[in-house]
Design a protein around this motif. Sequence first.
Motif, PDB file in Angstrom:
ATOM      1  N   UNK A  68      -2.815   5.663  10.144  1.00  0.00           N
ATOM      2  CA  UNK A  68      -3.834   5.786   9.090  1.00  0.00           C
ATOM      3  C   UNK A  68      -3.452   6.905   8.121  1.00  0.00           C
ATOM      4  N   UNK A  69      -2.889   7.992   8.645  1.00  0.00           N
ATOM      5  CA  UNK A  69      -2.422   9.077   7.770  1.00  0.00           C
ATOM      6  C   UNK A  69      -1.260   8.612   6.891  1.00  0.00           C
ATOM      7  N   UNK A  70      -0.324   7.875   7.485  1.00  0.00           N
ATOM      8  CA  UNK A  70       0.806   7.358   6.703  1.00  0.00           C
ATOM      9  C   UNK A  70       0.297   6.405   5.628  1.00  0.00           C
ATOM     10  N   UNK A  71      -0.647   5.543   5.978  1.00  0.00           N
ATOM     11  CA  UNK A  71      -1.242   4.627   5.005  1.00  0.00           C
ATOM     12  C   UNK A  71      -1.880   5.396   3.855  1.00  0.00           C
ATOM     13  N   UNK A  72      -2.614   6.440   4.186  1.00  0.00           N
ATOM     14  CA  UNK A  72      -3.254   7.261   3.154  1.00  0.00           C
ATOM     15  C   UNK A  72      -2.200   7.906   2.251  1.00  0.00           C
ATOM     16  N   UNK A  73      -1.121   8.391   2.852  1.00  0.00           N
ATOM     17  CA  UNK A  73      -0.053   9.009   2.063  1.00  0.00           C
ATOM     18  C   UNK A  73       0.612   7.984   1.135  1.00  0.00           C
ATOM     19  N   UNK A  74       0.883   6.796   1.648  1.00  0.00           N
ATOM     20  CA  UNK A  74       1.498   5.755   0.819  1.00  0.00           C
ATOM     21  C   UNK A  74       0.589   5.412  -0.356  1.00  0.00           C
ATOM     22  N   UNK A  75      -0.707   5.235  -0.071  1.00  0.00           N
ATOM     23  CA  UNK A  75      -1.648   4.907  -1.144  1.00  0.00           C
ATOM     24  C   UNK A  75      -1.711   6.014  -2.188  1.00  0.00           C
ATOM     25  N   UNK A  76      -1.700   7.268  -1.742  1.00  0.00           N
ATOM     26  CA  UNK A  76      -1.759   8.392  -2.689  1.00  0.00           C
ATOM     27  C   UNK A  76      -0.519   8.435  -3.571  1.00  0.00           C
ATOM     28  N   UNK A  77       0.637   8.229  -2.977  1.00  0.00           N
ATOM     29  CA  UNK A  77       1.882   8.275  -3.762  1.00  0.00           C
ATOM     30  C   UNK A  77       1.931   7.115  -4.754  1.00  0.00           C
ATOM     31  N   UNK A  78       1.554   5.923  -4.302  1.00  0.00           N
ATOM     32  CA  UNK A  78       1.557   4.773  -5.209  1.00  0.00           C
ATOM     33  C   UNK A  78       0.586   5.007  -6.365  1.00  0.00           C
ATOM     34  N   UNK A  79      -0.605   5.506  -6.042  1.00  0.00           N
ATOM     35  CA  UNK A  79      -1.591   5.769  -7.097  1.00  0.00           C
ATOM     36  C   UNK A  79      -1.113   6.858  -8.056  1.00  0.00           C
ATOM     37  N   UNK A  80      -0.358   7.815  -7.547  1.00  0.00           N
ATOM     38  CA  UNK A  80       0.155   8.885  -8.390  1.00  0.00           C
ATOM     39  C   UNK A  80       1.224   8.356  -9.353  1.00  0.00           C
ATOM     40  N   UNK A  81       2.011   7.419  -8.879  1.00  0.00           N
ATOM     41  CA  UNK A  81       3.128   6.909  -9.665  1.00  0.00           C
ATOM     42  C   UNK A  81       2.688   5.908 -10.725  1.00  0.00           C
ATOM     43  N   UNK A  82       1.711   5.072 -10.397  1.00  0.00           N
ATOM     44  CA  UNK A  82       1.290   4.059 -11.364  1.00  0.00           C
ATOM     45  C   UNK A  82      -0.202   3.794 -11.270  1.00  0.00           C
ATOM     46  N   UNK A  83      -0.822   3.652 -12.422  1.00  0.00           N
ATOM     47  CA  UNK A  83      -2.233   3.266 -12.464  1.00  0.00           C
ATOM     48  C   UNK A  83      -2.356   1.780 -12.759  1.00  0.00           C
ATOM     49  N   UNK A  84      -1.269   1.183 -13.196  1.00  0.00           N
ATOM     50  CA  UNK A  84      -1.273  -0.235 -13.536  1.00  0.00           C
ATOM     51  C   UNK A  84      -0.908  -1.061 -12.317  1.00  0.00           C
ATOM     52  N   UNK A  85      -1.312  -2.340 -12.345  1.00  0.00           N
ATOM     53  CA  UNK A  85      -0.947  -3.241 -11.264  1.00  0.00           C
ATOM     54  C   UNK A  85       0.552  -3.461 -11.290  1.00  0.00           C
ATOM     55  N   UNK A  86       1.157  -3.363 -10.135  1.00  0.00           N
ATOM     56  CA  UNK A  86       2.571  -3.684  -9.990  1.00  0.00           C
ATOM     57  C   UNK A  86       2.742  -4.379  -8.653  1.00  0.00           C
ATOM     58  N   UNK A  87       3.493  -5.490  -8.616  1.00  0.00           N
ATOM     59  CA  UNK A  87       3.639  -6.223  -7.352  1.00  0.00           C
ATOM     60  C   UNK A  87       4.231  -5.372  -6.227  1.00  0.00           C
ATOM     61  N   UNK A  88       5.148  -4.477  -6.543  1.00  0.00           N
ATOM     62  CA  UNK A  88       5.740  -3.625  -5.499  1.00  0.00           C
ATOM     63  C   UNK A  88       4.729  -2.593  -4.993  1.00  0.00           C
ATOM     64  N   UNK A  89       3.857  -2.120  -5.865  1.00  0.00           N
ATOM     65  CA  UNK A  89       2.800  -1.203  -5.429  1.00  0.00           C
ATOM     66  C   UNK A  89       1.879  -1.923  -4.447  1.00  0.00           C
ATOM     67  N   UNK A  90       1.573  -3.174  -4.741  1.00  0.00           N
ATOM     68  CA  UNK A  90       0.739  -3.971  -3.847  1.00  0.00           C
ATOM     69  C   UNK A  90       1.422  -4.160  -2.492  1.00  0.00           C
ATOM     70  N   UNK A  91       2.711  -4.445  -2.501  1.00  0.00           N
ATOM     71  CA  UNK A  91       3.456  -4.612  -1.244  1.00  0.00           C
ATOM     72  C   UNK A  91       3.396  -3.323  -0.427  1.00  0.00           C
ATOM     73  N   UNK A  92       3.623  -2.190  -1.072  1.00  0.00           N
ATOM     74  CA  UNK A  92       3.613  -0.901  -0.362  1.00  0.00           C
ATOM     75  C   UNK A  92       2.243  -0.643   0.263  1.00  0.00           C
ATOM     76  N   UNK A  93       1.207  -0.813  -0.525  1.00  0.00           N
ATOM     77  CA  UNK A  93      -0.147  -0.536  -0.017  1.00  0.00           C
ATOM     78  C   UNK A  93      -0.556  -1.524   1.068  1.00  0.00           C
ATOM     79  N   UNK A  94      -0.321  -2.812   0.831  1.00  0.00           N
ATOM     80  CA  UNK A  94      -0.731  -3.820   1.803  1.00  0.00           C
ATOM     81  C   UNK A  94       0.047  -3.702   3.110  1.00  0.00           C
ATOM     82  N   UNK A  95       1.333  -3.394   3.010  1.00  0.00           N
ATOM     83  CA  UNK A  95       2.158  -3.264   4.210  1.00  0.00           C
ATOM     84  C   UNK A  95       1.724  -2.062   5.037  1.00  0.00           C
ATOM     85  N   UNK A  96       1.455  -0.947   4.385  1.00  0.00           N
ATOM     86  CA  UNK A  96       0.987   0.241   5.108  1.00  0.00           C
ATOM     87  C   UNK A  96      -0.360  -0.026   5.778  1.00  0.00           C
TER      88      UNK A  96
END
Length: 124
Positions: A68-96
């Motif tokens: 759950x901590x790793x998932x939270x970290x992945x979500x935070x990093x993805x959100x920091x990098x992009x605010x727009x929808x990106x398919x790879x961001x979705x893969x990272x978040x959904x996989x975590x």
Amino acid sequence: MKMEKKDPLYRSFGYAFQGIFTCVRKERNMKIHCVAAVLVVIAGVILKISAIEWCICMVLFGLVMALEHVNTAVEAVVDMVTEEYHPLAKVAKDTAAGAVLIAAMMAAIAGCIIFLPKIVQILQ
């Protein structure tokens, strides 16, 4: 090359505890995992589970909460990098998130294997 000065060990632990407390305070799913862990501990005490069963429960608590901590970290990093929808961001978040779900489901199955026979025995 300049040598970086490292923080003392106690500071590293402090940062880690900050991360734990932040995740528990801000993440709904982490709160759910904590409540589940408390309920399992209460059930374990009442049902007098064995030392091996306690070890299994502790490892599963650690696995689910760490993921759950790793998932939270992945979500935070993805959100920091992009605010727009990106398919790879979705893969990272959904996989975590999927990793947490798999661990939680396996923990629930293990919990049923440990606790259900004891509950059935009491009810007979």
